[in-house]
Design a protein around this motif. Structure first.
Motif, PDB file in Angstrom:
ATOM      1  N   UNK A 222      75.803  76.631 -80.283  1.00 66.84           N
ATOM      2  CA  UNK A 222      74.825  77.551 -79.691  1.00 66.84           C
ATOM      3  C   UNK A 222      74.092  76.995 -78.469  1.00 66.84           C
ATOM      4  N   UNK A 223      74.504  75.809 -77.991  1.00 69.38           N
ATOM      5  CA  UNK A 223      73.901  75.222 -76.802  1.00 69.38           C
ATOM      6  C   UNK A 223      74.999  74.659 -75.914  1.00 69.38           C
ATOM      7  N   UNK A 224      74.942  75.002 -74.625  1.00 72.49           N
ATOM      8  CA  UNK A 224      75.925  74.458 -73.679  1.00 72.49           C
ATOM      9  C   UNK A 224      75.320  74.517 -72.282  1.00 72.49           C
ATOM     10  N   UNK A 225      76.146  74.262 -71.282  1.00 73.99           N
ATOM     11  CA  UNK A 225      75.650  74.279 -69.912  1.00 73.99           C
ATOM     12  C   UNK A 225      75.170  75.664 -69.496  1.00 73.99           C
ATOM     13  N   UNK A 226      75.808  76.705 -70.013  1.00 73.47           N
ATOM     14  CA  UNK A 226      75.534  78.065 -69.571  1.00 73.47           C
ATOM     15  C   UNK A 226      74.321  78.693 -70.249  1.00 73.47           C
ATOM     16  N   UNK A 227      74.064  78.356 -71.503  1.00 73.93           N
ATOM     17  CA  UNK A 227      72.983  79.043 -72.222  1.00 73.93           C
ATOM     18  C   UNK A 227      72.596  78.281 -73.483  1.00 73.93           C
ATOM     19  N   UNK A 228      71.399  78.614 -73.980  1.00 78.22           N
ATOM     20  CA  UNK A 228      70.886  78.118 -75.257  1.00 78.22           C
ATOM     21  C   UNK A 228      70.485  79.373 -76.020  1.00 78.22           C
ATOM     22  N   UNK A 275      71.866  74.021 -69.986  1.00 78.97           N
ATOM     23  CA  UNK A 275      70.807  75.004 -70.183  1.00 78.97           C
ATOM     24  C   UNK A 275      69.483  74.329 -70.527  1.00 78.97           C
ATOM     25  N   UNK A 276      69.532  73.271 -71.320  1.00 81.99           N
ATOM     26  CA  UNK A 276      68.321  72.523 -71.666  1.00 81.99           C
ATOM     27  C   UNK A 276      67.787  71.791 -70.439  1.00 81.99           C
ATOM     28  N   UNK A 277      68.691  71.193 -69.668  1.00 82.87           N
ATOM     29  CA  UNK A 277      68.264  70.416 -68.501  1.00 82.87           C
ATOM     30  C   UNK A 277      67.727  71.288 -67.377  1.00 82.87           C
ATOM     31  N   UNK A 278      68.099  72.556 -67.339  1.00 82.80           N
ATOM     32  CA  UNK A 278      67.536  73.448 -66.327  1.00 82.80           C
ATOM     33  C   UNK A 278      66.030  73.541 -66.462  1.00 82.80           C
ATOM     34  N   UNK A 279      65.530  73.389 -67.697  1.00 83.43           N
ATOM     35  CA  UNK A 279      64.090  73.409 -67.943  1.00 83.43           C
ATOM     36  C   UNK A 279      63.489  72.006 -67.942  1.00 83.43           C
ATOM     37  N   UNK A 280      64.335  70.971 -67.905  1.00 80.28           N
ATOM     38  CA  UNK A 280      63.876  69.579 -67.919  1.00 80.28           C
ATOM     39  C   UNK A 280      64.661  68.776 -66.882  1.00 80.28           C
ATOM     40  N   UNK A 281      64.521  69.110 -65.605  1.00 80.14           N
ATOM     41  CA  UNK A 281      65.318  68.436 -64.562  1.00 80.14           C
ATOM     42  C   UNK A 281      65.022  66.947 -64.440  1.00 80.14           C
ATOM     43  N   UNK A 282      63.882  66.506 -64.941  1.00 77.74           N
ATOM     44  CA  UNK A 282      63.560  65.088 -64.874  1.00 77.74           C
ATOM     45  C   UNK A 282      64.478  64.244 -65.758  1.00 77.74           C
ATOM     46  N   UNK A 283      65.165  64.898 -66.699  1.00 79.65           N
ATOM     47  CA  UNK A 283      66.061  64.174 -67.605  1.00 79.65           C
ATOM     48  C   UNK A 283      67.532  64.324 -67.207  1.00 79.65           C
ATOM     49  N   UNK A 284      67.776  64.972 -66.087  1.00 78.66           N
ATOM     50  CA  UNK A 284      69.136  65.151 -65.595  1.00 78.66           C
ATOM     51  C   UNK A 284      69.726  63.806 -65.150  1.00 78.66           C
TER      52      UNK A 284
END
Length: 533
Positions: A222-228, A275-284
């Motif tokens: 249920x979590x990937x690059x495209x969506x969560x 998808x998670x990193x889009x909201x947390x770019x500091x952890x990219x």
């Protein structure tokens, strides 16, 4: 009406015939157990089964998907639902009430609860003395009634699926006794709900379909690059607009439980987290030139583990259950020609944590082990994709992590025998047979089910060649997988229809990996009869 003289002669000939019962060992090899001779009037000490009633021929094996593994025929009319029929449960077996009510509704007869069985009834009973494991069952049709028993509720439930399918295919359950059990303990469907959103109702329909096929595991990626795709209280910022609510997830999990299906949730990390990193770019994760690595978490940063562990803590509580899938595949930092030069921060973190000889593979393996330590206290056994384990790393993946083998093509992927020799238990998701990838990218084609039915077994983990049979006990089963690489390539309804026969073929070969008695055309015809019955 009395049978003609010719019919009586035919029945007499059948009565003297030899009855052979087929069974399969754990490798799926069929064996013949010798012969049983029908009793006759000249043998008063013979067993009363099969019934000596000469007005009926010996019964045929009931037809179901997956096929029953053993049937002992008998003479008699069999059983069919009638106006006075009901479903009852043996006194004290209140845990079977759900199974009884479901079956009664499906057969359009009454559910009468804990009362003595009478003519025309179906009785469900728990019998700890029944052998064969918790998913085995005995189904006996005799004297106008059916008795389904097993050592645990799951087995009794599977017996009701056989009865339901036999009635749908042929209108009746044949006389005699079925003794049935699965070859593999994990059998299921893997569903990518991250890249393609599916409604809760659609997922529930798949659960009902799986249950009739005696499949017992639904993987939810249920979590990937495209969506969560599931509502979050700890990190609502990562959730995509189209998603399942927690109430819907609880409803899915509850239905799965009633149908004896385990839901296996997956949050893939440290890759596939776009998808998670889009909201947390500091952890990219960034390379030495500052270029982002797609979907990759910078696991050298303390905040990376904190974020993922908070999500794991939240969703292990939501799902419960026996398993959690940690992903671990396709971490992009390890796909470049020189990982240490491209990602020096990861190399420094590896050396700091594991010593001067450590590399980024060790850091990634340690990440997997650390996440496994998060889910275990919730009573969940960790799983991971096979390319998340590395041959040359100093840090080794924990041995209790179940390896889900899907490919030999990705970086880090090794032949399945290497994992088996190291003692890992594995699940088969062979992308050559079991991958339904929307849009058919990278040379994937939609499987029809025919190749699965005719060529695949749980031992065929990679490509088309089986691993040696000596490893059979380490291969726990398999799942047919639907991936949403191009989510708009098919509608949800088209996906459901497209996987219909492949899922049935998979269920057959996981229940009994031996060569099926029916041809593929016969199998398709039976599936149609059951579905339309």
């Amino acid at each position: 009406m009395a049978p003609s003289r010719g019919a009586l002669m035919a029945v007499t000939a059948v009565a003297a015939a030899t009855v052979t019962v087929a069974a399969c060992d754990s490798s799926g090899t069929e064996h013949r157990n010798g012969s049983e001779t029908s009793p006759s009037s000249s043998s008063p000490s013979a067993s009363p089964e099969p019934s000596p009633t000469r007005s009926y021929p010996l019964s045929k094996t009931p037809r179901a998907i997956p096929a029953v593994r053993e049937h002992r025929p008998a003479r008699g009319p069999g059983w069919r639902p009638g106006k006075s029929s009901g479903v009852v449960i043996e006194k004290g077996d209140t845990g079977l009430a759900d199974e009884g009510r479901l079956l009664a509704g499906e057969l359009r007869i009454r559910y009468r609860g804990e009362v003595p069985a009478r003519a025309g009834d179906v009785e469900l009973a728990l019998n700890p003395k029944d052998g064969g494991g918790p998913e085995s069952y005995n189904l006996r049709t005799h004297d106008g009634r059916v008795t389904i028993s097993g050592p645990a509720q799951a087995g009794v439930f599977y017996g009701t699926r056989t009865l339901k399918q036999s009635v749908r295919a042929d209108g009746a359950m044949p006389e005699g006794e079925v003794r049935d059990r699965p070859d593999r303990p994990q059998r299921g469907l893997n569903l990518d709900i991250a890249r393609k959103h599916y409604s809760a109702g659609w997922i529930e329909d798949r659960l009902r379909e799986m249950a009739d096929l005696k499949l017992n595991q639904l993987g939810l990626h249920f979590s990937d690059d495209q969506a969560f795709r599931i509502e979050s209280d700890t990190h609502p910022e990562v959730v995509s607009p189209e998603h399942l609510t927690k109430a819907e997830v609880r409803r899915i999990v509850a239905l799965a439980g009633r149908l004896h299906i385990e839901v296996v949730p997956e949050i893939d990390s440290p890759g596939h987290l776009g998808a998670v990193l889009a909201a947390h770019p500091d952890l990219q994760l960034l390379n030495v030139s500052g270029v982002p690595s797609k979907g990759s978490l910078d696991i050298s940063k303390p905040g990376a583990a904190k974020l993922v562990d908070e999500l794991l803590g939240e969703y292990t509580e939501l799902f419960g259950g026996a398993y959690w899938h940690l992903g671990a595949d396709e971490y992009q930092a390890l796909t470049v020609s020189s990982p240490a030069a491209s990602y020096p921060q990861l190399q420094r973190a590896a050396v700091k944590k594991y010593g001067a000889q450590a590399g980024i593979e060790d850091l990634a393996t340690g990440w997997l082990n650390d996440r496994a330590a998060v889910v275990r206290p919730h009573g969940m056994k960790p799983k991971a994709w096979n390319d998340g384990l590395f041959r040359d790393s100093t840090v080794r993946a924990d041995k209790d992590i179940e390896i889900e083998y899907w490919t030999g093509k990705e970086y880090g992927a090794r032949p399945p025998e290497q994992y088996l020799r190291e003692g890992y238990k594995m699940l088969n998701l062979n992308d050559e047979f079991l991958y339904y990838v929307l849009g058919q990218p990278n040379a994937f084609v939609y499987p029809t089910g025919k190749r699965i039915y005719e060529q695949w077994t749980p031992l065929v983990l990679r490509g088309t060649s089986p691993v040696p049979a000596k490893y059979s006990d380490q291969i726990l089963g398999g799942r047919f997988a639907v991936w949403g690489d191009f989510p708009n390539a098919q509608t949800a309804a088209q996906v459901a229809e497209g996987i219909r026969m492949p899922l049935r073929a998979t269920s057959q070969k996981l229940w009994d990996p031996g060569k099926p008695q029916l041809s593929w055309d016969g199998f398709k015809a039976l599936a149609k009869e059951i579905d339309q019955g």
